[in-house]
Design a protein around this motif. Structure first.
Motif, PDB file in Angstrom:
ATOM      1  N   SER A  57       7.413  -6.141  -0.924  1.00  7.68           N
ATOM      2  CA  SER A  57       7.824  -6.056  -0.167  1.00  7.68           C
ATOM      3  C   SER A  57       6.462  -7.238   0.581  1.00  7.68           C
ATOM      4  CB  SER A  57       8.337  -5.606   0.991  1.00  7.68           C
ATOM      5  OG  SER A  57       9.797  -5.037   0.200  1.00  7.68           O
ATOM      6  N   LEU A  58       6.787  -7.921   1.561  1.00  9.10           N
ATOM      7  CA  LEU A  58       5.513  -8.124   1.991  1.00  9.10           C
ATOM      8  C   LEU A  58       5.608  -8.286   3.760  1.00  9.10           C
ATOM      9  CD1 LEU A  58       2.743  -9.426   2.442  1.00  9.10           C
ATOM     10  CD2 LEU A  58       4.022 -11.602   2.711  1.00  9.10           C
ATOM     11  N   ILE A  59       5.431  -7.687   4.862  1.00  9.04           N
ATOM     12  CA  ILE A  59       5.356  -7.100   5.727  1.00  9.04           C
ATOM     13  C   ILE A  59       4.364  -7.988   6.640  1.00  9.04           C
ATOM     14  CG2 ILE A  59       6.311  -5.113   7.410  1.00  9.04           C
ATOM     15  CD1 ILE A  59       7.143  -3.723   5.396  1.00  9.04           C
ATOM     16  N   THR A  60       4.930  -8.758   7.818  1.00  9.41           N
ATOM     17  CA  THR A  60       4.131  -9.339   8.689  1.00  9.41           C
ATOM     18  C   THR A  60       4.545  -9.432   9.920  1.00  9.41           C
ATOM     19  OG1 THR A  60       6.029 -11.471   8.818  1.00  9.41           O
ATOM     20  CG2 THR A  60       4.452 -11.471   7.083  1.00  9.41           C
ATOM     21  N   PRO A  61       4.017  -9.781  11.084  1.00  6.29           N
ATOM     22  CA  PRO A  61       4.389  -9.133  12.478  1.00  6.29           C
ATOM     23  C   PRO A  61       5.916  -8.923  13.039  1.00  6.29           C
ATOM     24  CG  PRO A  61       1.823  -9.883  12.446  1.00  6.29           C
ATOM     25  CD  PRO A  61       2.365  -9.978  10.657  1.00  6.29           C
TER      26      PRO A  61
ATOM     27  N   PHE B 200       1.316  -6.768   5.383  1.00 11.81           N
ATOM     28  CA  PHE B 200       1.329  -5.587   4.413  1.00 11.81           C
ATOM     29  C   PHE B 200       1.470  -6.114   3.205  1.00 11.81           C
ATOM     30  CE2 PHE B 200       0.933  -3.852   8.607  1.00 11.81           C
ATOM     31  CZ  PHE B 200       0.232  -2.632   8.323  1.00 11.81           C
ATOM     32  N   ALA B 201       1.134  -5.766   2.433  1.00 15.49           N
ATOM     33  CA  ALA B 201       1.752  -5.429   0.787  1.00 15.49           C
ATOM     34  C   ALA B 201       2.066  -4.439  -0.043  1.00 15.49           C
ATOM     35  CB  ALA B 201       0.431  -6.569  -0.060  1.00 15.49           C
ATOM     36  N   GLN B 202       3.084  -4.292   0.674  1.00 14.62           N
ATOM     37  CA  GLN B 202       3.521  -3.053  -0.448  1.00 14.62           C
ATOM     38  C   GLN B 202       3.700  -3.287  -2.092  1.00 14.62           C
ATOM     39  OE1 GLN B 202       7.424  -2.039   2.217  1.00 14.62           O
ATOM     40  NE2 GLN B 202       5.581  -0.770   3.442  1.00 14.62           N
TER      41      GLN B 202
ATOM     42  N   SER C  75       1.560   2.914  -2.326  1.00 16.77           N
ATOM     43  CA  SER C  75       2.741   4.430  -1.553  1.00 16.77           C
ATOM     44  C   SER C  75       3.729   4.261  -2.433  1.00 16.77           C
ATOM     45  CB  SER C  75       2.447   3.829  -0.530  1.00 16.77           C
ATOM     46  OG  SER C  75       3.608   3.004   1.204  1.00 16.77           O
ATOM     47  N   PRO C  76       3.996   2.724  -2.765  1.00 18.76           N
ATOM     48  CA  PRO C  76       5.487   2.719  -3.833  1.00 18.76           C
ATOM     49  C   PRO C  76       5.051   3.290  -5.166  1.00 18.76           C
ATOM     50  CG  PRO C  76       5.063   0.566  -2.193  1.00 18.76           C
ATOM     51  CD  PRO C  76       4.103   1.640  -2.210  1.00 18.76           C
ATOM     52  N   MET C  77       3.760   3.330  -5.382  1.00 19.72           N
ATOM     53  CA  MET C  77       3.317   3.429  -6.442  1.00 19.72           C
ATOM     54  C   MET C  77       2.940   5.122  -6.934  1.00 19.72           C
ATOM     55  SD  MET C  77       0.500  -0.169  -7.511  1.00 19.72           S
ATOM     56  CE  MET C  77       0.547   0.881  -9.094  1.00 19.72           C
ATOM     57  N   GLY C  78       4.164   5.632  -6.345  1.00 15.29           N
ATOM     58  CA  GLY C  78       3.869   7.527  -6.536  1.00 15.29           C
ATOM     59  C   GLY C  78       4.499   7.845  -7.280  1.00 15.29           C
TER      60      GLY C  78
END
Length: 468
Positions: A19-23, A46-48, A93-96
């Motif tokens: 996901s890409l999360i913007t303001p 944020f580039a998840q 964090s998705p690569m946990g």
């Protein structure tokens, strides 16, 4: 606030599997929360990342669009270097994930994993990696800074168990660094922080550690002089199977502590013993704890290693205000003991503390120049931490920490553990952390990140030169 162009953000969103999360997105405020609630920054996006290809895409986007880049693993960065205003945060964090190979006693660990993930997976085969004391800490940041914890005296630093690392570089390429491949990069990754690329996975050697002996001994605060004079002589001479970090603290109001000492300021040692828990070795190992003064509290018990690693999680949850500074020490002179006593008597909040973590034993058996970690001659890695849930106390805990560190620093070795450094450290301070290794690190930086794309860290400026 600078934002990423809408069309560019749309293109990046389409290119990512994560996901890409913007303001403008509902999850933005949640995405920008990290372990230290004193940090309040507003990245552009944020580039998840869910895989290596996502990491390569995000790195290339930041480089090609002139956007500052920050990398977030576990989010435990005390100074909040995993968040930068107006930057693209590459969120691992998705690569946990953790994959253990019991036949080779190794583990492959994703760049977004936390210590608890690693401990859970390796405990199933009776093994562990020496790493940290809080299970929510990110494996990546801890390892790249060197990494120490309960098992350091027995098995060395975290980097001493590192076999290889998969890294996305500033040009977007993907390499594996090991003693055989990209050896200069592998050397620099072992203690040089996040200066050289994004580590998407780590390969670790595992060590025997299943059930360990755990102990805690507390003394009244006025016994600090006797206790520290005993501790400075006892622990360096103790077998490597025994570790114990010294702390000043306010006793929490709950088990295992008896009610009469709840809320009292004390000094103490938290013990970890890797001997056979089925015999009386732990009790024998801790018998000397009675020597400096009668303890106000003492307990010792066998415990699964992951339980020890998670023992402080409830006391130190995400969302507290933190301010910390650290130094290395090769001794505890009487003048330093006076400093510890003064500031322990003036702990500003119930959670504020000071710890001295042993980094001798097996960690000293590695050559001084074998890794970027520059303090193989240290005995303790110290940290002063002002901690409180109330933002109104932020300045009080900050000032107490700064004053404590300032008065203690003349008794240090001059530099500190990179993971215990603050957000406004000078270049001289960074140089002191790496001692004579700094110029080699700057040369490796120039070879792998000449434009300093990875600068949201305790930065090593790229400089041309011969790496080896």
């Amino acid at each position: 606030m600078t934002t990423i162009d809408e069309a560019a953000a749309g293109s990046l969103r389409e290119a990512l599997r994560g996901s890409l999360i913007t303001p403008q997105d509902p999850g933005y405020d949640e995405a920008r929360s990290i372990y230290n609630a004193m940090i309040d920054r507003r990245p552009a996006a944020f580039a998840q990342c869910v895989d290596v290809a996502d990491v390569q895409t995000a790195v290339s986007f930041a480089r090609d669009n002139g956007v500052e880049l920050a990398v977030r693993g576990g989010g435990h960065s005390g100074p909040g270097l995993c968040l930068v205003d107006d930057a693209l945060v590459l969120d691992l964090s998705p690569m946990g994930w953790v994959r253990v190979d019991p036949e080779t006693d190794t583990a492959q660990v994703g760049g977004g994993s936390r210590i608890g993930d690693l401990d859970h997976a390796t405990h199933a085969v009776g093994r562990a990696v020496p790493a940290g004391i809080v299970s929510t800490t990110g494996v990546g940041g801890l390892t790249l800074g060197g990494g120490h914890g309960h098992l350091t005296r027995r098995y060395g630093l975290t980097i001493d168990s590192l076999l290889a690392a998969d890294v996305v570089l500033a040009d977007g390429s993907y390499v594996t660094a090991s003693p055989e491949n990209h050896p200069d990069l592998f050397w620099a990754l072992r203690g040089g922080g996040g200066n050289f690329g994004v580590v998407t996975s780590f390969a670790f050697r595992l060590h025997p550690a299943s059930t360990v002996g755990v102990g805690m001994t507390l003394w009244p605060l006025d016994r600090i002089p006797e206790v520290l004079r005993w501790y400075r002589e006892f622990l360096p001479g103790a077998p490597e199977s025994l570790s114990g970090f010294f702390a000043v603290l306010t006793v929490p109001p709950g088990p295992p502590f008896p009610e009469p000492i709840h809320g009292r300021k004390m000094c103490g040692v938290v013990w970890c013993h890797t001997g056979d828990p089925a015999d009386d070795r732990l009790a024998k190992a801790l018998e000397p704890a009675n020597e400096p003064a009668p303890p106000a509290f003492h307990f010792a018990t066998p415990m699964p290693y992951p339980a020890l690693q998670a023992m402080f999680d409830g006391l130190m949850p995400e969302g507290l205000q933190w301010y910390w500074r650290g130094d290395f020490f090769d001794g505890i002179p009487d003048a330093a003991i006076d400093v510890h006593r003064t500031y322990a008597e003036n702990l500003p909040t119930p959670l504020s503390t000071m710890h001295l973590y042993p980094v001798d034993g097996a960690a000293r058996q590695v050559g001084a120049d074998d890794t970027a970690w520059a303090y193989r001659d240290a005995i303790w890695s110290g940290v002063v931490a002002g901690i409180d849930p109330d933002p109104a106390n932020a300045e009080a805990i900050r000032q107490w920490c700064v004053d404590y560190w300032t008065d203690l620093h003349p008794h240090s070795m001059g530099g500190g553990y990179v993971n215990f450094m603050g957000s406004a450290e000078s270049q001289d301070r960074v140089r002191a952390t790496y001692r004579g290794h700094y110029d080699r690190l700057a040369s490796v930086k120039h070879a792998y990140d000449p434009d300093n794309l990875f600068r949201a860290n305790q930065n090593i400026s790229p400089a041309p030169g011969k790496a080896i």
